[in-house]
Scaffold this active site. Structure first.
Site, mmCIF file in Angstrom:
data_model
loop_
_atom_site.group_PDB
_atom_site.id
_atom_site.type_symbol
_atom_site.label_atom_id
_atom_site.label_comp_id
_atom_site.label_asym_id
_atom_site.label_seq_id
_atom_site.Cartn_x
_atom_site.Cartn_y
_atom_site.Cartn_z
ATOM 1 N N LYS A 22 0.797 -1.150 -0.225
ATOM 2 C CA LYS A 22 -0.017 0.097 0.057
ATOM 3 C C LYS A 22 0.888 1.198 0.020
ATOM 4 O O LYS A 22 0.599 2.103 -0.821
ATOM 5 C CB LYS A 22 -0.799 -0.075 1.250
ATOM 6 C CG LYS A 22 -1.486 1.314 1.617
ATOM 7 C CD LYS A 22 -2.429 1.191 2.909
ATOM 8 C CE LYS A 22 -1.807 1.569 4.156
ATOM 9 N NZ LYS A 22 -1.617 2.852 4.412
ATOM 10 N N ASN A 23 1.815 1.373 0.872
ATOM 11 C CA ASN A 23 2.882 2.548 1.104
ATOM 12 C C ASN A 23 3.697 2.795 -0.005
ATOM 13 O O ASN A 23 4.511 3.696 0.093
ATOM 14 C CB ASN A 23 3.417 2.227 2.268
ATOM 15 C CG ASN A 23 2.316 2.704 3.488
ATOM 16 O OD1 ASN A 23 1.085 2.986 3.210
ATOM 17 N ND2 ASN A 23 2.586 2.615 4.745
ATOM 18 N N ARG A 92 -4.426 10.477 4.884
ATOM 19 C CA ARG A 92 -3.262 11.636 4.926
ATOM 20 C C ARG A 92 -2.432 11.407 3.860
ATOM 21 O O ARG A 92 -1.849 12.548 3.613
ATOM 22 C CB ARG A 92 -2.740 11.250 6.290
ATOM 23 C CG ARG A 92 -3.294 11.142 7.460
ATOM 24 C CD ARG A 92 -2.364 10.958 8.709
ATOM 25 N NE ARG A 92 -1.107 11.449 8.348
ATOM 26 C CZ ARG A 92 -1.083 12.875 8.450
ATOM 27 N NH1 ARG A 92 -1.919 13.659 8.944
ATOM 28 N NH2 ARG A 92 0.193 13.272 8.294
ATOM 29 N N CYS A 116 -4.602 12.501 13.308
ATOM 30 C CA CYS A 116 -5.430 11.059 13.172
ATOM 31 C C CYS A 116 -5.164 10.487 14.562
ATOM 32 O O CYS A 116 -4.495 11.018 15.223
ATOM 33 C CB CYS A 116 -4.922 10.478 11.948
ATOM 34 S SG CYS A 116 -2.964 9.549 12.089
ATOM 35 N N ARG A 121 0.940 14.298 13.331
ATOM 36 C CA ARG A 121 1.525 14.093 11.823
ATOM 37 C C ARG A 121 1.563 15.379 11.134
ATOM 38 O O ARG A 121 0.659 15.475 10.083
ATOM 39 C CB ARG A 121 0.737 12.990 11.421
ATOM 40 C CG ARG A 121 0.759 11.766 12.224
ATOM 41 C CD ARG A 121 -0.130 10.703 11.783
ATOM 42 N NE ARG A 121 0.834 10.112 10.667
ATOM 43 C CZ ARG A 121 0.311 9.112 9.955
ATOM 44 N NH1 ARG A 121 -0.889 8.707 10.111
ATOM 45 N NH2 ARG A 121 0.868 8.686 8.701
ATOM 46 N N ASP A 304 4.781 0.382 12.205
ATOM 47 C CA ASP A 304 3.650 -0.436 11.929
ATOM 48 C C ASP A 304 3.500 -1.720 12.170
ATOM 49 O O ASP A 304 2.569 -2.358 11.813
ATOM 50 C CB ASP A 304 3.505 -0.284 10.057
ATOM 51 C CG ASP A 304 3.330 1.313 9.716
ATOM 52 O OD1 ASP A 304 3.622 1.475 8.501
ATOM 53 O OD2 ASP A 304 2.995 2.036 10.586
ATOM 54 N N ILE A 326 8.256 6.643 17.206
ATOM 55 C CA ILE A 326 7.803 7.227 16.120
ATOM 56 C C ILE A 326 6.670 8.336 16.291
ATOM 57 O O ILE A 326 6.728 9.535 15.927
ATOM 58 C CB ILE A 326 7.665 6.456 14.765
ATOM 59 C CG1 ILE A 326 8.848 5.468 14.643
ATOM 60 C CG2 ILE A 326 7.283 7.194 13.549
ATOM 61 C CD1 ILE A 326 10.181 6.346 14.081
ATOM 62 N N ARG A 396 -8.508 -0.564 5.000
ATOM 63 C CA ARG A 396 -7.561 0.436 4.214
ATOM 64 C C ARG A 396 -6.471 -0.114 3.861
ATOM 65 O O ARG A 396 -5.636 0.268 2.922
ATOM 66 C CB ARG A 396 -7.247 1.615 5.361
ATOM 67 C CG ARG A 396 -8.605 2.212 5.538
ATOM 68 C CD ARG A 396 -8.288 3.536 6.394
ATOM 69 N NE ARG A 396 -7.166 4.319 5.878
ATOM 70 C CZ ARG A 396 -6.598 5.541 6.249
ATOM 71 N NH1 ARG A 396 -6.941 5.918 7.397
ATOM 72 N NH2 ARG A 396 -5.772 6.183 5.648
#
Ligand code: EPZ
Length: 417
Positions: A22-23, A92, A116, A121, A304, A326, A396
């Protein structure tokens, strides 16, 4: 809204195929703004966020089609340069069109993403970079207005190795005049995948995947025909599922070399790995050992994966200390895990997890993408039935996860709430 029903306690075994990252897909879709013609993307995951990015590009005047063979994007007739709040507020990563729009059209009006669940962020580093490249930046009524006749190459240092900040500036720089050097750049595999996609379009980029990236601007780029890397976080999530269910799962179409820090910790917890062609076999122990970790920028332990790892440590032998370095608020899953009987205390950004024998199923609520994944990890090993509501968060970032888990022997089903 949908919810998941899981009856836990089964060892999951068999083979699972990983979807595209996804990223990596999100910034590479945004990069299609930079060149006319039909862009072909392969191994694109079928996710809500991908559809949102598609809608965002369509809103700019682009054509977007996604099917099981991948995505076709055509940005030849980009006319609109605005990303509206109602789209940006749901994702985002919409901020990723800022750099390409200013590079292609010389202007962009993008809603500030807002906070979020996991933190404020901000995007101050993205805007600092664009300013250094000669863009005028104004903040008005919750929108960023960016303009530049033609961006100029610049030397840009990031205080924090921001992933999407590095991606935004890289995309702004490929059509700028002269050389851009990004210092303290993010080194995530998804940043390297974007750079490789841009290079396949004719961009001149050196050093991506390392701390210093050099980009020499060119006058035009050609359309993409590119295949996205596998999703390392989906891969890591299935590894924790094998670990917590004492399972034996062969994960195919993945890149274990993108997960060295995670695999190191999973080994410390007693999980065994066997290399297989185009993947890796993961074998969970009867009882996990406690292990400590802290999240760091790549190549460190991925933030993540923090929630999924914590879910697994709830039933390990001993006490684990997990620090989130993070994001300022990425422990939303803790309250839900406690409802299952987990023994977790939080002090600032550090969670202490005292392992117990068994978690108990309970009615739970998902709060953000990776927290919802951690609730699935916990529910698969818990005694009895767990329901997880608001799983739109999950959709998502995970493609058909209940199908993939069902094929591994999980007792899981989705139903309308
Ligand atoms: C990317 O978010 C990922 N999203 C996130 O994945 C991931 O958790 C994160 O990188 C860290 O690895 C995408 O790639 C679409 P950052 P990003 O900018 O780029 C601060 C998921 O689950 N910061 O590297 O937004 C920021 O507040 C998502 O798929 C600034 O202060 O993360 C954070 O504390 C969740 N100013 C830290 O840096 C800025 O201008 C790292 O953020 C930018 C960031």
């Amino acid at each position: 809204m949908d919810r998941l029903i899981i009856n836990g306690g089964r060892k999951l075994t068999g083979t699972v195929e990983i979807s595209g990252a996804k990223n990596a897909a999100l910034p590479i879709m945004a990069a299609s703004i930079l060149a006319e013609g039909d862009h072909l993307l392969h191994n694109v995951p079928r996710l809500r966020d991908i559809m949102t990015m598609g809608r965002l590009l369509a809103n700019l005047g682009a054509g977007f089609h996604l099917d099981e063979n991948g995505a076709i994007l055509n940005c030849s007739r980009i006319s609109n340069y605005e990303a509206p709040y109602d789209l940006v507020s749901t994702m985002r990563a919409s901020v990723l069109i800022l750099g390409p729009l200013v590079a292609r059209l010389g202007r962009a009006k993008v809603s500030l993403p807002g906070g979020c669940a996991i933190g404020a962020r901000p995007i101050n580093l993205h805007l600092m970079g664009l300013k250094k490249m000669g863009a005028s930046i104004k903040l008005e009524a919750g929108y960023v207005l960016a303009r530049a006749k033609r961006l100029r190459g610049a030397a840009i240092y990031f205080d924090i190795p921001t992933v999407t900040g590095t991606e935004n500036i890289m995309m702004a720089a490929v059509l700028a005049e002269g050389r851009t050097v990004i210092e303290n750049a993010a080194k995530e595999p998804e940043v390297l995948d974007l750079a490789n996609a841009l290079i396949s379009m004719g961009a001149k980029i050196k050093g991506a995947g390392d701390s210093t990236i050099e980009i020499d601007g060119v006058t035009s780029l050609r359309p993409l025909d590119y295949s996205i890397i596998p999703d390392r976080i989906e891969t890591g999530t299935f590894m924790t599922i094998a670990g917590i269910t004492a399972g034996d799962i062969t994960i195919k179409k993945c890149r274990p070399d993108h997960l060295d820090a995670l695999i190191d910790k999973l080994r410390a917890a007693g999980i065994r790995f066997r290399n297989v062609k185009d993947g890796i076999r993961v074998i969970g122990p009867e009882r996990l050992n406690a292990a400590n970790t802290k999240t760091m920028p790549y190549p460190g332990f991925p933030t993540d994966m923090q929630a999924q790892f914590m879910a697994m440590m709830c039933v390990a032998q001993g006490t684990s200390v997990i620090s989130e370095k993070i994001f300022e608020n990425r422990f939303m899953h803790v309250a839900e895990l406690r409802r299952m009987g987990a023994d977790i205390t939080i002090e600032g950004g550090t969670a202490t997890v005292r392992g117990i024998e068994r978690l108990k199923g309970a009615p739970l609520m998902a709060t953000d993408l990776r927290a919802s994944a951690s609730l699935i990890v916990a529910a698969l090993a818990a005694e009895g039935r767990t329901t997880i509501s608001r799983i739109y968060h999950l959709d998502r970032g995970y493609e058909k996860i209940e199908d993939k888990l069902g094929r591994l022997g999980a007792d899981i089903r989705r139903e309308k709430e």
